[in-house]
Design an enzyme around this catalytic site. Structure first.
Site, PDB file in Angstrom:
ATOM      1  N   THR A 415       0.845  -1.201   0.000  1.00  9.28           N
ATOM      2  CA  THR A 415       0.000   0.000   0.000  1.00  9.28           C
ATOM      3  C   THR A 415       0.885   1.259   0.000  1.00  9.28           C
ATOM      4  OG1 THR A 415      -1.627  -1.279   1.261  1.00  9.28           O
ATOM      5  CG2 THR A 415      -1.988   1.094   1.141  1.00  9.28           C
ATOM      6  N   GLU A 454      -6.535  -8.491  -3.526  1.00 18.59           N
ATOM      7  CA  GLU A 454      -7.326  -7.822  -2.482  1.00 18.59           C
ATOM      8  C   GLU A 454      -8.340  -8.734  -1.803  1.00 18.59           C
ATOM      9  OE1 GLU A 454      -6.615  -4.906  -0.537  1.00 18.59           O
ATOM     10  OE2 GLU A 454      -6.193  -4.368  -2.607  1.00 18.59           O
ATOM     11  N   SER A 480     -11.290  -3.167   4.604  1.00 18.80           N
ATOM     12  CA  SER A 480      -9.940  -2.614   4.535  1.00 18.80           C
ATOM     13  C   SER A 480      -9.585  -1.971   5.874  1.00 18.80           C
ATOM     14  CB  SER A 480      -9.861  -1.569   3.420  1.00 18.80           C
ATOM     15  OG  SER A 480      -8.635  -0.872   3.438  1.00 18.80           O
ATOM     16  N   GLY A 501       0.428  -0.239   5.489  1.00 19.49           N
ATOM     17  CA  GLY A 501       0.772  -1.132   6.587  1.00 19.49           C
ATOM     18  C   GLY A 501      -0.281  -2.132   6.993  1.00 19.49           C
ATOM     19  N   GLY A 502      -1.215  -2.516   6.118  1.00 17.64           N
ATOM     20  CA  GLY A 502      -2.213  -3.503   6.527  1.00 17.64           C
ATOM     21  C   GLY A 502      -3.031  -3.008   7.701  1.00 17.64           C
TER      22      GLY A 502
END
Length: 605
Positions: A415, A454, A480, A501-502
């Protein structure tokens, strides 16, 4: 160009300053600045060329939205393992003339034929790694539709103009730096399994292009030219759409590949039906500031709002830093318990937004927070439904879900975040992604871009019939953690920021907000500060950076029952601070992921 940094020294807590020295890696004669102050507009990204593209648009009279889309399209060339036209994102826009915040959801969607049962084989789940590198993990890309809609609704330049810097970079090439090299190296084994990917990203010897070599992407230049000429239909219909569908449904695997690559079920109709959605922002307050974030299907806005609502009752000036940080970590744990239990695509799930934002609900949840000792394990969710009308039945327990190992959960979530502003006062906070580093590993043959993975952001119960708010479904958008945020005080912009960063995006943005709003840290120090992340782990372990683990505050927290595991670098923010004198300060990550680039149109000396 991003920089590879050799050493870091820090005075620690939520980060009380970080100094770093840069090392060779980029070939430019002078290293890009991670901080810039001035007037006339600003941009901050992870990459010097993307920031330069944004400035090019601003200097030519474009606005902050034009600049953000220009930066994003360039990052598709120079930072292709994190974002690009094969992915999606969330954009928060402030239009100064309207004095209003808009948010644009262009998250990827599950194909209509993607039944949940496809994620299960032989009585169990398809292994996570196998899902990542597959056609099954690909959501319908939303980036281009998001760019087009952002420009149509809020921009001042046509897409054909805004894409020109990216076309130039793709055709002329750029110098490979240490970050690009390392990201390629991490993916060598799976890139070799796809000729279209290997031909682009690996040299004739099957190894990454070396640092200092010139990397060109004529296929992506071709794609951008097709889109510049034909607009959105050139991507979502016709030959390019067919190439995407063919890649998903018949993965271009090399003979003798090292893995079994499962096909997906995307169709041309899935692409043709894709929509970017304008949604109302999540609006909350914290110590007199108003925060605007993204709503579902990203959980970032609501989870941040609840964390700060829980934390607001504690005055940092009346507590030791360790005691305040204990409260911050426990508030984050409570907020993530609710996030994991209730949040999913609002087209499929009844999301208790009003309850989660309720001050009364925060007070009830806060009463469960132990002020003297860390939680010994994962905490249960509350019942925010009781704090809104009508109040549905209370929450029942959720099934156990499939998650990758903790370290992978942090480090493989790439990301990127773009922050822009213009002379008129418009602002953009934009987070975009293709999910894991390198997405699903497959370049669409002839078109030069990687597809996303995704759909691995869905939660998978042990068996397909068990309910979960974030379980896969046809047409559903996976939950998300992206958290683009705008902060105002008395109607005046103060701060715009976001991070990759998730799931650590939420805690990274939250910690940075505390650094700036509670402790008045200069923006560059707040971004460099050592990080810690608590996301309702099954034990009382929080993930943290090594500099944080070595700090006196961490030692004091251990005495309160906290434990820490080394997660390596967490996040890589970009931000803009709006100063009282009318100048702005743009700041990019100074060291993580090689560091970023911040520039202003007219610098102030």
């Amino acid at each position: 160009m991003r920089r590879l940094l050799l050493s870091v020294s820090a005075t620690l807590w939520l980060g009380l300053g970080t100094g770093c020295a840069s090392a060779p890696g980029a070939r430019s004669s002078s290293a890009p600045s991670a901080t810039a102050t001035g007037r006339g507009g600003a941009a901050a990204t992870v990459d010097e060329r993307a920031t330069a593209a944004a400035l090019e648009l601003l200097k030519a009279g474009g606005n902050a939205v034009d600049a953000a889309v220009a930066a994003a399209s360039v990052l598709g060339v120079t930072d292709p393992y994190s974002c690009g036209i094969g992915g999606g994102g969330f954009m928060v826009v402030y239009l100064a003339q309207d004095k209003r915040v808009y948010t644009l959801d262009h998250r990827e969607t599950a194909p209509q034929a993607l039944e949940r049962s496809r994620f299960y084989e032989n009585g169990g789940l398809v292994p996570f790694d196998a899902l990542v590198t597959s056609g099954l993990s690909v959501g319908v890309p939303g980036s281009l539709m998001g760019w087009s809609e952002a420009l149509r609704l809020y921009g001042s330049r046509p897409l054909s103009d805004v894409l020109q810097p990216a076309i130039r970079v793709a055709e002329q090439g750029f110098d490979v730096d240490s970050t690009f090299f390392e990201q390629t190296r991490h993916n060598v084994s799976r890139f070799r399994d796809f000729p279209s990917t290997a031909t682009l990203y690996l040299g004739p010897d099957g190894q990454p292009w070396p640092v200092g070599s010139t990397f060109k992407n004529p296929g992506l230049a071709r794609t951008y030219r097709l889109v510049a000429q034909g607009g959105v239909p050139a991507f979502y219909r016709g030959e390019l759409a067919q190439a995407i569908v063919d890649t998903v449904t018949h993965p271009p695997v090399a003979p003798g590949a090292s893995r079994t690559v499962r096909p997906g079920v995307m169709t041309l109709d899935d692409l043709a039906r894709y929509e970017a959605l304008v949604r109302p922002p999540v609006t909350s307050s914290y110590r007199g500031y108003t925060l605007y974030g993204m709503g579902m299907p990203t959980s970032g806005g609501l989870t941040l709002a609840l964390t700060l609502n829980l934390l607001e009752a504690y005055a940092p000036t009346k507590l030791s830093r360790a005691d305040f940080l204990h409260r911050y970590l426990e508030a984050s744990r409570l907020a993530f318990a609710d996030r994991n239990a209730f949040l999913g695509d609002p087209a499929f799930v009844s999301v208790p937004e009003a309850g989660l934002l309720s001050r009364d609900y925060a007070a009830q949840r806060r009463a469960t927070l132990d002020l003297t000792y860390a939680s010994k394990g994962a905490v249960a969710p509350g019942n925010p439904f009781a704090f809104q009308e009508p109040a549905p039945a209370p929450h029942t327990s959720l099934p156990e879900v499939k998650r990758p190992a903790a370290e992978e959960w942090v480090l493989n979530k790439e990301t990127t975040h773009i922050t822009t502003s213009d002379a008129a006062g418009n602002i953009v906070s934009y987070t975009c992604t293709i999910e894991s580093e390198g997405g699903n590993g497959m370049v669409v043959p002839g078109y030069g871009f990687l597809l996303n993975n995704e759909l691995t952001d869905f939660d998978l119960p042990a068996s397909p019939e068990l309910p979960h708010p974030n379980a896969p479904a046809p047409g559903k958008r996976p939950r998300s953690s992206m958290s683009p945020v705008l902060v105002f005080k008395d109607g005046v912009p103060v701060l715009a920021l976001g991070s990759p960063g998730g799931s650590t995006i939420i805690t990274t943005v939250g910690q940075t907000l505390v650094n700036t709003l509670d402790f008045g840290m200069p923006l560059e120090q707040a971004l460099a500060a050592p990080r810690v992340s608590q996301r309702n782990s099954p034990d009382n372990t929080s993930q943290a950076e090594p500099e944080f683990i070595a700090s006196p505050e961490a030692a004091a927290l251990v005495a309160l029952g906290h434990r820490f595991t080394n997660a390596g670098p967490i996040g890589a923010l970009t931000a803009i601070r709006f100063n009282p004198d009318g100048t702005v300060t743009a700041a990019a990550e100074p060291r993580r992921r090689g560091g970023g680039s911040a520039r202003v149109v007219t610098p102030v000396k």
